[in-house]
Motif scaffolding. Structure first.
Motif, short mmCIF file in Angstrom:
data_model
loop_
_atom_site.label_atom_id
_atom_site.label_comp_id
_atom_site.label_asym_id
_atom_site.label_seq_id
_atom_site.Cartn_x
_atom_site.Cartn_y
_atom_site.Cartn_z
N ASP B 438 0.82 -1.21 0.00
CA ASP B 438 0.00 0.00 0.00
C ASP B 438 0.86 1.26 0.00
N SER B 440 2.89 2.53 2.11
CA SER B 440 2.91 3.36 3.31
C SER B 440 4.25 3.29 4.02
N SER B 455 8.43 5.65 7.48
CA SER B 455 7.04 5.83 7.09
C SER B 455 7.02 6.88 6.00
N THR B 457 4.19 8.00 4.80
CA THR B 457 2.95 8.75 4.93
C THR B 457 3.12 9.63 6.16
N LYS B 459 1.73 9.48 8.79
CA LYS B 459 1.61 8.68 10.01
C LYS B 459 2.99 8.21 10.44
N THR B 743 2.38 1.95 -7.10
CA THR B 743 1.35 2.08 -6.07
C THR B 743 0.06 1.50 -6.63
#
Lengths: 615, 756
Positions: B438, B440, B455, B457, B459, B743
Motif C-alpha cells: 500500500d 505506506s 514511514s 505517509t 503517520k 502504487t
C-alpha cells in the motif's frame, strides 16, 4: 603467450615470493617459489572473482576491501586486507619508471584522539522524495549535456568524448571544466594522464590543440590549486608530472605552434618573478623550467635567482611554528632550484668542455661588454674560486656559453660566473653535488681577477652584500651576536673584501674551524650534517687561524644571517659573491616575503634565535 | 589382419609411453591416470573426480576401477606373469575367485591378445592399463557403439585413437579438425554445430589441465579462446586462470562443468552430419567428450538459426532440455476471496469496515464486481494451504479495491508519473529497498547490517506499548488498534539491529506486520513492525543469503543464497519446508508467483528456474541470459515472467509454454529492479546505469500471441523490437535504481541511494 597471460592477470613473480619468504625468515628454493607464486596468483584471482559477487549484491560497481575480505572469509581464509575507505585510495605513480602504488599514510592516532576539533557526526541517513517525472514527462534530456563544441562531433567521437570525460571526471557529469576540479588532485592527475596519452597517440594530429593542452598542463604546474592548502595532498607530484609532460609536449609537438617555447618561458618567468604567488606556484615554475631543459633554466631561472633568493631565504629562515608549513614549501622550492641549477651547471660544463678553447679571449670581452640588466653581470663575476670551481673544472671559463641559444637579446652567462653566483646562493650544497668533479686545481685561478678587483672596489662598503651574506658569519654571529642583537642593519661589511684570493682561502678555512666549533649549537638547524662532513674532510685539510677571518665575518654577519638555515653549506664564498654589482640589500628590501608578507622579519628579534638580526 | 595392425600400432605407441615413463616415476603415475580416465568407456560413469595416483586405492569401493583392475589382472595372467598378478591382487584386495570368473568371460577376445603379444614389458601394469581397458571396451559392446549406428569401427583405429589420448599435442589437432569441418558445412548446420565449440573447448582444456599438461593447456587455450562466443567471456576468464590440477578441486565452476552435462539442442540433420564426420575421422577423443559430458537434445525439423541459438544459450550448462519445460504449470491466479465491496459510496466505507468482522463469508456469494470464473490454468484453491484471511486483511483488500477503482490506466500514451525516493547520506551503503504494497512504508537494508524502516505517509511509526501498559487498555473500544500504540515512540524512521553482515534483501509481509531481511551472515530474519524487534532468525543457508521474498499471501517466504539452493520457509517454522536444489551457482534472486504456488529463482549460472512449491520440483528452466540474474518480476496475471541480469537485458518468458518471448535491450548496466504495473501494461526496469526505463509489456505479450511459435520445438523467433517497446528512459542524478514499485493507483515509485 606468456605475455598475454601476464596482461590478463596480475602476476606475482617468483622473486616476490622469495622476498616475502625471506622477510619472514624462510629460505625457498626456486621450484618451490615458482610453484608458490603460481598458486598465490591463482588464489588471488579466485578470491577476486568471488569478491565481485559481494560487490554485485551490495549493488555497487566499485570493489571494496570489505568485499575482498568477505570472499576470503567465506573461503575459509583469514581476512588479510585492512580496513577500507569509502573513497578510493589515491593510486600514485613514481615519476621515474612504471611503478604504481597505493598511498598508505600513517595516521597518528594520538593526535587524532587528542584533537580538539572533533568532527561532527555524519548526517542522518534519510529519504527524500521528489516527483521526478509527472505523467511520464519531465526532463528527459539526458544528464550531462555536452558542451556545444562537442556536439558537432561524429557519433564515434562523441562516445569517445563521453568515455574520456567519464574516465577523468568520474561519474558526475557536472564537473566539466578543469578549474572546477582543482580541489581534486586525482582528477587532475587523470587529466594529465589523458593529456599524456593524447600526446603520445601517434595517430592524433594535435595541431592547434597543442596550445590548449599546454595551457591546461601549465595550469597544473603553476596554479595554486585548492588542493595545495592541505599539506597532506601531494600536489608536488602532480606538478612534477605536469612539468615532465610539458617538456614532453614541447619536445614532440613544439614545432606545431610557433613561439610556444617563448610563451611558456614567459609565463613561467612571470610566475617566478611574482612574489605574491605562493611557493607552490614557484615550485611549479622551477620544475617546469627544469623540465624544459637547462637552457631554459639558464635563461629564466638563473637571472631571477638572485632576486628570488632573498625571498626564499626569508621564508626558510623563519623558525616560527606558524611558518612551518610555508617553510616546508620553501624547502621544496629550494630543492627544486638546486636540482635545476645543478643540471644547468653540469650541462653547461659539458657543452663547454667540448668546444675549442679558442674562445677564451672572447670570454673576457663578453664578460665585460654586457651585463646591464642583470643583477650579477657576468663581467664581474669570475673571481675564480679554486675550490669550488675546480670541481667544475676544465677551462670552462673559456667560453661564453649558450652559443646556440635562440634567444637573441639574452646574453649567456659564462659558466664560472654562473657558478660563482650560484655558489653564493647554495654554498656547499652545490659544491657537494659536484664533489665528484675533477681536481681542485684544474681550474686556472684568477684569470680575470684584476678587473674583478677593480670593480669590487667600486661598490664599496654598501655593496658586497653577497660577500657578507654568504660568509661563514654564522660562527661569527654566534660569537658576537649579542652585540648586534637589537640593531638591524648594522654597518655593512667594511671593504675588507678588497682582500682577494688569498683572503678567501683564509676565510674559508677559518669558517670551517668555526663551524666545527659551533656545530654543536647548531645541530638543530642544519639540514645536512652529512654533507658538511664530506665537505670538511674533502677540503679543509689544513685549518688555519680563525682570527683573520673573524672580523671579516662580523662584517658579513648582516646578510649572512639570512642564510642561517643552510649554514653548514655556506662556508666560504666571500669573494665570488662580493662581485655582484647590485647590492643585495637593495633587492632584499624589495622582496616581499613569500607566503606571509613581512611577518618573518619581525619575528627575528623575539625568537630565541634572537642573535640573528632582522633585516 | 586388423588385429595384427592394431598390435603394431599399439606397440609403437607403447614405446612412446615407456620412454616417458623411464624418465621419471611421476610420468608413470600420470599415465596411469591418463589411461584410466580417458579410456573409461563413454557410457559408464567414470570416476573423473578421483585423483588417486596409485591403482590400489582406486580399486577400493569403485566398481569401475575394479573392473579396470580386473582387466589388468586378466592381462597379466594371460601373459603368465603370475607373480605380478598375485601382488596386484593382494594390493587391491580382490578375492581370487572374482578374478577367475572374470577372466573366463573375456579371455576369448582376440584383440587383447594381439596387443599383448606385441607387448614385451608386461610387468609395467600402468602402461598396460590403458590398452587393456581399451581391449575390453572394444570387446564389450558399449553404448558408444550403439550410438554410432552399429558401424563397428576398426579395432586398430580405436586402439590408436586411445593411445594417442596421452598425447596432449593432438588436442589442438582434434579441435581444429572439428573446427574446419564445422566451418565447411552448410550454413544452416554451421550455426547449430558451432554450439559444440564452447563445451568441447572447455572439456578438452580441462582434460589437459587435469592430466598436468599445463603448457599444452595454455597453448590450447590461447589458440582457440578467441573463437568462443563473447558471452562466455566470464567463464573463460575463470577457466584461463586455472592451469593446475590442484586448483580444479574446489573450483565450483569447473565442478559444475564436469558433473553436469552441457545441454545442446541440435536438429537431427545436423547431428547426423556431425556423427558421420566423427566416424569418418575416427575422432574418438571428441566423440568421447560428447558422450560423457554433453547432452545433445535432438529434435526433428529445421535447424535453428544463429540468432535463435544465441538467444537461448549463454547459461553455465547450456540450454534447458526440452523435457524440463514440459510439466504443466498452473500459472493462473487464485480466485480472489470475494468481499462485498461498496463501490462508489463513501459512506459505505465506514459502515463496511465495521461490518467486516461480521464475517461476510467470501466464498458464498459470487456477486463481486469482477465476476471471476475459475481460470483453467489456475491451481486449485487449496493446492497449497494458504493462511486464512484475517479481518485486517479483508480491510486491506477493500482498501485495495477502492484504490484500484481510482487506478490510472497506463499505456504507451499514458505513462506513469515517477517519484524517486533518494536515500541521502547512505554512507554505509544501501543494498536493498522494499515498499509495502500500500506504499505506506519504506525499508532499506544497508551494508552496515542495519535495516531501517521509514514511514512515507504522515503517520509516524510507533511501537506497541509494553505488556503492562497494554493491560490497561480497554479492549472493547473501537480504536483499540490506535490505543495499543505508544505515541511516545513515534518517529519517522526506525532502525532494526540484529544482522551481523550486510543486508542483501528485505521484503515486507503483505499484511505489513512483518519484515524479512536476509544477510551475509547466513540468516534470514523476521522482524515485527509492531514492536520493531527481531522475532526469528532463520538459519539454514550457512552462507550469504542473497535474496528473500514473501509470498503474496503471506506466511510463506523463499530465500536463496550462496549455497546454490533456494529454501521455502513458513514464518512459524524454524526449518525450511522445501529446499529447491538444482542451480549450478548461487541463487541470486527469488520471487513468488502471484498465486503462491510457484517460486522463481534466478542464479549466477545464468538460468532462471521455476519451482513448484507443492512438491519442490523444478518445472521450468529458462536460459538465455548472459550474466547473473538480479531481478525477477511476474506479470500480474501470472502468465509471464520478466528477468533482468548483469548483461543489461530484460528477458520476457511465457511460463505456460516455457519459452522466451521477448528481449528488451537498452540498459547499459546491471538491472536490479523490475516491476509490472498493476494492470500489467507497463514494465518498469531500474538499473545501475542510473535510469528507469518503461517498456510496453502489453505489446510484447500481445505480439507473442499472434505469433505462431512452435511450442513443440521450442524455437523462438525474437524480433529485435526493443526500440519500439521502450516507452521512456528516465535519468536519475547519480542514483542507481535499486527498487521499483507501482502504487495501487499506478504511480511509479523508485528508490536508490545518491552516489556522488
Amino acid at each position: 603467450m606468456a605475455e598475454r597471460e601476464e596482461r590478463r592477470f596480475a602476476e606475482i613473480s617468483r622473486e616476490s615470493v622469495k622476498f616475502m619468504a625471506e622477510s619472514s625468515g624462510v629460505e625457498l628454493g626456486d621450484d618451490v617459489a615458482t610453484l608458490l607464486a603460481e598458486d598465490v596468483c591463482y588464489r588471488l584471482r579466485e578470491a577476486t572473482q568471488s569478491s565481485s559477487q559481494f560487490m554485485r549484491h551490495a549493488k555497487r560497481s566499485k570493489l571494496t576491501v570489505e568485499d575482498f575480505n568477505r570472499a576470503l572469509h567465506w573461503s575459509n581464509v583469514e581476512a588479510i586486507c585492512g580496513y577500507g575507505a569509502q573513497d578510493s585510495l589515491p593510486f600514485r605513480s613514481v615519476k621515474e619508471g612504471e611503478l604504481f602504488f597505493v598511498e598508505d599514510k600513517d595516521i597518528n592516532l594520538v593526535e587524532l584522539a587528542l584533537a580538539t576539533n572533533i568532527p561532527k557526526g555524519c548526517p542522518e541517513t534519510m529519504v527524500r522524495v521528489n516527483v521526478s517525472y509527472l505523467d511520464g514527462k519531465g526532463n528527459v534530456e539526458p544528464q550531462g549535456t555536452v558542451p556545444s563544441a562537442v556536439q558537432s562531433l561524429s557519433d564515434d567521437l562523441l562516445t569517445y568524448y563521453q568515455q574520456i570525460t567519464r574516465a577523468i571526471l568520474g561519474e558526475d557529469p557536472h564537473l566539466m571544466k578543469v578549474k572546477s576540479v582543482s580541489h581534486d588532485l586525482e582528477q587532475l592527475n587523470r587529466l594529465l594522464h589523458m593529456v599524456k596519452s593524447l600526446v603520445q597517440n601517434p595517430y592524433l594530429y594535435l595541431g592547434s590543440y597543442v596550445r590548449s593542452l599546454v595551457s591546461s598542463v601549465m595550469y597544473c604546474i603553476l596554479e595554486p590549486l585548492a588542493a595545495s592548502i592541505n599539506p597532506l595532498n601531494d600536489h608536488w607530484t602532480l606538478r612534477d608530472y605536469a612539468a615532465l609532460l610539458l617538456s614532453h609536449i614541447f619536445w614532440t609537438h613544439g614545432d606545431l605552434v610557433s613561439g610556444l617555447y617563448h610563451q611558456i618561458l614567459l609565463s613561467l618567468q612571470k610566475v617566478l618573478s611574482d612574489p605574491v604567488r605562493p611557493l607552490c606556484s614557484h615550485y611549479g615554475a622551477v620544475v617546469g623550467l627544469h623540465a624544459l631543459g637547462w637552457k631554459a633554466v639558464e635563461r629564466v631561472l638563473f637571472p631571477h635567482l638572485s632576486a628570488y633568493w632573498a625571498n626564499l631565504q626569508a621564508v626558510l629562515d623563519d623558525y616560527s611554528v606558524s611558518n612551518a608549513q610555508v617553510k616546508a614549501d620553501g624547502h621544496k622550492v629550494y630543492g627544486a632550484i638546486l636540482v635545476a641549477v645543478e643540471r644547468l651547471l653540469k650541462m653547461k660544463a659539458q657543452s663547454l668542455s667540448q668546444p675549442a678553447e679558442a674562445a677564451s679571449s672572447t670570454y673576457a670581452a663578453s664578460g665585460f661588454s654586457h651585463g646591464g640588466h642583470r643583477m650579477s653581470s657576468p663581467g664581474l663575476s669570475p673571481p675564480t674560486e679554486p675550490l669550488s670551481e675546480g670541481t667544475l673544472g676544465i677551462a670552462s671559463h673559456l667560453q661564453a656559453g649558450g652559443a646556440g641559444c635562440p634567444w637573441e637579446e639574452w646574453t649567456p652567462v659564462p659558466l664560472p660566473a654562473m657558478y660563482c653566483e650560484l655558489y653564493s646562493f647554495f654554498g656547499d650544497s652545490l659544491a657537494v653535488r659536484f664533489s665528484t668533479g675533477p681536481g681542485l686545481g684544474s681550474y686556472p685561478p684568477c684569470t680575470p681577477s684584476h678587473p674583478v678587483d677593480a670593480r669590487k672596489e667600486l661598490p664599496g662598503p654598501t655593496s658586497n652584500p653577497d660577500t657578507t651574506r654568504k660568509m661563514p658569519q654564522l660562527t661569527a654571529n654566534l660569537n658576537i651576536s649579542p652585540r648586534h642583537d637589537g640593531s638591524p642593519r648594522t654597518d655593512p661589511a667594511p671593504p675588507s673584501l678588497a682582500a682577494t684570493g688569498s683572503m678567501r682561502s683564509l676565510t674559508r678555512s677559518s669558517s670551517s674551524v668555526h663551524r666545527s666549533r659551533s656545530s654543536s649549537s647548531r645541530t638543530g638547524q642544519c639540514s645536512a650534517s652529512l654533507s658538511r662532513e664530506v665537505f670538511t674532510k674533502a677540503r679543509f685539510t689544513s685549518p688555519q687561524t680563525a682570527l683573520p677571518a673573524f672580523s671579516f665575518l662580523i662584517g658579513g654577519r648582516q646578510m649572512g644571517r639570512r642564510c642561517q638555515g643552510r649554514r653548514p653549506f655556506q662556508t666560504a664564498f666571500a669573494t665570488p659573491a662580493s662581485l655582484t654589482a647590485v647590492p643585495s640589500r637593495s633587492y632584499a628590501h624589495k622582496l616581499p616575503v613569500i607566503g606571509r608578507v613581512g611577518k618573518p622579519v619581525h619575528r627575528w628579534t623575539c625568537s630565541h634565535y634572537s642573535l640573528h638580526l632582522p633585516l | 589382419m586388423a588385429a595384427v595392425q592394431g598390435g603394431l600400432v599399439d606397440a609403437g605407441a607403447e614405446k612412446d609411453i615407456k620412454s616417458e615413463q623411464s624418465t621419471d616415476g611421476w610420468a608413470n603415475n600420470n599415465n596411469t591416470n591418463d589411461g584410466r580416465l580417458l579410456s573409461a568407456s563413454p557410457g559408464s560413469n567414470a570416476s573423473t573426480g578421483s585423483n588417486s595416483k596409485t591403482t590400489a586405492p582406486v580399486a577400493a569401493g569403485d566398481t569401475e576401477d575394479q573392473q579396470t583392475l580386473l582387466a589388468v589382472l586378466q592381462f597379466l595372467r594371460k601373459n603368465k606373469l603370475s607373480d605380478s598378478v598375485e601382488v596386484l591382487r593382494r594390493e587391491a584386495g580382490l578375492p581370487e575367485d572374482l578374478l577367475d570368473t572374470k577372466s573366463g568371460d573375456s579371455s576369448g577376445t582376440g584383440s587383447g591378445g594381439a596387443a599383448g603379444s606385441a607387448d614385451t614389458e608386461a610387468g609395467d601394469s600402468s602402461s598396460l592399463l590403458s590398452r587393456v581397458t581399451i581391449s575390453s571396451s572394444t570387446a564389450a559392446p558399449s553404448p558408444k557403439k550403439a550410438l554410432s549406428g552399429g558401424d563397428q569401427p576398426d579395432v586398430s583405429v580405436v586402439l590408436s585413437a586411445y593411445s594417442q589420448q596421452g598425447d596432449p599435442a593432438l588436442y589442438e589437432t582434434y579441435y581444429s579438425g572439428l573446427k574446419k569441418f564445422i566451418e565447411s558445412v552448410l550454413d544452416c548446420h554451421r550455426a547449430e554445430l558451432s554450439q559444440l565449440f564452447y563445451p568441447l573447448f572447455v572439456h578438452m582444456y580441462l582434460e589437459l589441465v587435469y592430466n598436468n599438461h599445463e603448457s599444452e593447456a595454455k597453448a590450447f587455450f590461447e589458440k582457440f579462446n578467441g573463437d568462443q562466443e563473447c558471452y562466455y567471456q566470464d567463464d573463460l576468464r575463470v577457466l584461463s586462470s586455472l592451469t593446475k590440477k590442484e586448483h580444479m578441486r574446489g573450483n565450483e565452476t569447473l565442478l559444475d562443468f564436469r558433473t553436469s552435462k552441457f545441454v545442446l539442442r541440435i536438429s537431427r540433420d545436423s547431428y547426423q552430419l556431425l556423427k558421420r564426420h566423427l566416424q569418418e575421422r575416427q575422432n574418438n577423443q571428441i566423440w568421447n567428450i560428447i558422450q560423457e559430458h554433453l547432452f545433445i537434445d535432438i529434435f526433428d525439423g529445421m535447424p535453428r538459426s544463429k540468432s535463435q541459438i544465441d538467444a537461448m544459450s549463454g547459461s553455465l550448462a547450456g540450454e534447458a532440455k526440452r523435457e524440463a519445460n514440459k510439466t504443466k504449470v498452473y500459472y493462473g491466479l487464485l480466485k480472489e476471496p470475494e468481499i462485498e465491496l461498496p463501490l462508489d459510496d463513501e459512506d459505505d466505507e465506514a459502515e463496511n469496515e465495521e461490518g467486516k468482522p461480521k464475517k461476510k463469508k467470501p466464498k458464498k456469494d459470487s456477486m463481486g464486481s469482477k465476476s471471476k470464473k475459475q481460470d483453467p490454468n489456475a491451481p486449485s484453491q487449496n493446492r497449497i494451504p494458504l493462511p486464512e484471511l484475517k479481518d485486517s486483511d479483508k480491510l486491506d483488500k477493500i482498501m485495495y479495491m477502492k484504490e484500484a477503482t481510482k487506478r490510472i490506466r497506463l499505456g504507451p500514451d499514458n505513462l506513469p508519473s515517477v517519484c524517486f525516493y533518494t536515500f541521502l547520506n547512505a554512507y554505509q551503503g544501501l543494498t536493498a529497498v522494499d515498499f509495502t504494497d500500500d506504499s505506506s512504508l519504506l525499508a532499506g537494508g544497508f551494508a552496515d547490517s542495519t535495516v531501517r524502516v521509514w514511514s512515507i505517509t504522515p503517520k509516524k511509526l510507533c511501537k506497541v506499548k509494553s505488556a503492562a501498559d497494554l493491560n490497561l487498555i480497554d479492549k472493547e473500544s473501537d480504536d483499540v488498534l490506535e490505543r495499543i500504540m505508544d505515541e511516545k515512540t513515534a518517529s519517522e524512521s526506525k532502525v532494526l539491529y540484529g544482522h551481523s553482515g550486510p543486508v542483501y534483501s528485505i521484503s515486507f509481509s503483505p499484511d505489513r506486520n512483518y519484515l524479512l531481511s536476509s544477510s551475509e551472515d547466513g540468516t534470514a530474519r523476521l522482524w515485527s513492525l509492531l514492536t520493531f524487534t527481531c522475532l526469528v532468525g532463520y538459519k539454514g543457508h550457512n552462507y550469504p543469503v542473497w535474496d528473500t521474498h514473501f509470498s503474496p499471501h503471506g506466511y510463506y517466504f523463499v530465500s536463496g543464497g550462496h549455497d546454490r539452493v533456494a529454501r521455502l520457509w513458513a514464518t512459524d517454522h524454524y526449518q525450511p519446508l522445501r529446499i529447491f536444489s538444482g542451480h549450478l551457482a548461487d541463487v541470486t534472486c527469488t520471487h513468488f508467483h502471484p498465486n503462491s504456488n510457484y517460486v522463481a529463482t534466478g542464479s549466477s549460472d545464468r538460468t532462471i528456474r521455476l519451482w513448484d512449491v507443492l512438491n519442490g520440483n523444478c518445472v521450468r528452466i529458462f536460459t538465455g541470459h548472459k550474466g547473473p540474474i538480479h531481478a525477477l518480476a511476474f506479470s500480474p496475471n501470472g502468465k509471464f515472467l520478466a528477468s533482468g541480469a548483469t548483461d543489461g537485458r530484460v528477458l520476457l518468458w511465457d511460463i505456460g509454454h516455457g519459452l522466451m518471448i521477448g528481449e528488451l535491450k537498452g540498459h547499459t548496466d546491471t538491472i536490479y529492479a523490475l516491476k509490472c504495473s498493476r494492470d500489467g501494461e507497463i514494465l518498469a526496469s531500474g538499473s545501475m546505469d542510473n535510469t528507469v526505463r518503461l517498456w510496453d509489456s502489453m505489446k510484447a505479450f500481445d505480439d507473442l500471441e499472434t505469433d505462431d511459435f512452435t511450442a513443440a520445438t521450442g524455437h523462438i523467433h525474437l524480433q529485435d523490437n526493443s526500440p519500439e517497446l521502450l516507452l521512456g528512459t528516465y535519468m536519475t542524478k547519480s542514483t542507481p535504481v535499486v527498487h521499483l514499485h507501482f502504487t495501487r493507483r499506478n504511480l511509479l515509485l523508485a528508490a536508490g541511494a545518491y552516489n556522488p
